[in-house]
Design a protein around this motif. Sequence first.
Motif, PDB file in Angstrom:
ATOM      1  N   ALA A 186       0.407  -1.128   0.025  1.00 25.03           N
ATOM      2  CA  ALA A 186      -0.017  -0.199   0.392  1.00 25.03           C
ATOM      3  C   ALA A 186       0.980   2.164   0.125  1.00 25.03           C
ATOM      4  O   ALA A 186       0.739   2.160  -0.305  1.00 25.03           O
ATOM      5  CB  ALA A 186      -1.166  -0.226   1.129  1.00 25.03           C
ATOM      6  N   VAL A 187       1.793   1.186   0.617  1.00 30.31           N
ATOM      7  CA  VAL A 187       3.314   2.593   0.808  1.00 30.31           C
ATOM      8  C   VAL A 187       3.323   2.774  -0.530  1.00 30.31           C
ATOM      9  O   VAL A 187       3.532   3.599  -1.343  1.00 30.31           O
ATOM     10  CB  VAL A 187       3.599   2.460   1.592  1.00 30.31           C
ATOM     11  CG1 VAL A 187       4.810   3.644   1.822  1.00 30.31           C
ATOM     12  CG2 VAL A 187       3.414   2.494   3.498  1.00 30.31           C
ATOM     13  N   MET A 233       0.834   5.039  -2.848  1.00 32.91           N
ATOM     14  CA  MET A 233       0.226   5.429  -3.180  1.00 32.91           C
ATOM     15  C   MET A 233       0.971   6.826  -3.544  1.00 32.91           C
ATOM     16  O   MET A 233       2.392   7.153  -3.915  1.00 32.91           O
ATOM     17  CB  MET A 233       0.209   6.275  -1.473  1.00 32.91           C
ATOM     18  CG  MET A 233       2.065   6.780  -0.650  1.00 32.91           C
ATOM     19  SD  MET A 233       1.838   6.595   1.197  1.00 32.91           S
ATOM     20  CE  MET A 233       1.311   7.903   0.826  1.00 32.91           C
ATOM     21  N   THR A 268      -2.576  10.792   5.196  1.00 33.70           N
ATOM     22  CA  THR A 268      -1.629   8.828   4.358  1.00 33.70           C
ATOM     23  C   THR A 268      -2.586   8.089   4.644  1.00 33.70           C
ATOM     24  O   THR A 268      -2.645   7.248   4.200  1.00 33.70           O
ATOM     25  CB  THR A 268      -0.801   9.384   5.667  1.00 33.70           C
ATOM     26  OG1 THR A 268      -0.080  10.195   5.705  1.00 33.70           O
ATOM     27  CG2 THR A 268       0.313   7.889   5.280  1.00 33.70           C
ATOM     28  N   ILE A 313      -3.583   4.341   2.442  1.00 35.48           N
ATOM     29  CA  ILE A 313      -3.052   3.034   2.757  1.00 35.48           C
ATOM     30  C   ILE A 313      -4.400   2.532   3.636  1.00 35.48           C
ATOM     31  O   ILE A 313      -4.022   1.066   3.485  1.00 35.48           O
ATOM     32  CB  ILE A 313      -1.949   3.432   3.639  1.00 35.48           C
ATOM     33  CG1 ILE A 313      -2.049   3.480   4.943  1.00 35.48           C
ATOM     34  CG2 ILE A 313      -1.190   3.800   2.525  1.00 35.48           C
ATOM     35  CD1 ILE A 313      -0.518   3.672   5.657  1.00 35.48           C
ATOM     36  N   GLY A 318      -2.397  -3.712  -3.282  1.00 33.64           N
ATOM     37  CA  GLY A 318      -1.751  -2.159  -3.061  1.00 33.64           C
ATOM     38  C   GLY A 318      -1.855  -0.643  -3.816  1.00 33.64           C
ATOM     39  O   GLY A 318      -1.089   0.089  -4.249  1.00 33.64           O
TER      40      GLY A 318
END
Length: 264
Positions: free
Chosen positions: A152-153, A156, A179, A183, A262
């Motif tokens: 996920a990070v 982004m 943030t 995520i 992700g």
Amino acid sequence: MQRNGAISLTFHSLVILFMLAPLAIVMAVAFTPDDTLTLPVNGLSLRWFRAILDYPDFITAFGNSLKLAFASATLSLAVALPAGLAIGRERFPGRDFLNALFLSPLLIPNLVLGIAFLRFFALLGVTGSFTWLIVAHVIVITPYVMRLVLAAVAGMDRSAEQAAYGLGASRFTVFRRVTLPMILPGITGGWLLAFINSFDELTMSVFVTSPQTVTLPVRMYMYATESIDPMMASISAVVILITAGAMFLLDRIYGLDKILIGNH
């Protein structure tokens, strides 16, 4: 191309059928009115689902598994989220080592982990402790949360964070308002995957549970060594339905495609 597409579709369909067939058989046997595990079933009955209520040990074990899985998944997320943000966003000495350390439980068979935990807990004098059982599960399931948080990070868009900083937002505000929502699918998917793995864990748990902390998979294993009636199928069917319901709910809220890739 069309021929290759047809062959590929047939192959993947057979693989999916092979994977789902045991679950379908368990679901079918769970509704049998007979005293033994037989196919085809002679009619439909809720007899073996009602029989679960006559065994309070299973109800207690189910409660233990729920508490254990919830606590373990939550603690795993508390550990993996800051670690995943640091590893995925920053470059620092020891980054690769830290990433490998968090993922290392995936390389060790659960049987070996169970024996190691049994010996370690015996040395500490905490054998049978529910708290230390949670610790063991956290170690085993944290890699699942870590992988989805990292995915996920990596997926982004950090330009939104930079825009928030440019408007004067604090670091905490940026994390909470920008943030975290970006995520969140990875976080939720990681927590749910960790919950399912903790709830279903048997191999390692056999070594570190006590009569007071027996989980549902361990109780089922103990019962299956003594009996072959269809009640095991009915309990398995309940677990399958709960898991399928959780996955369906997650898909409706976030979309499994976003969680698994992700946000790419």
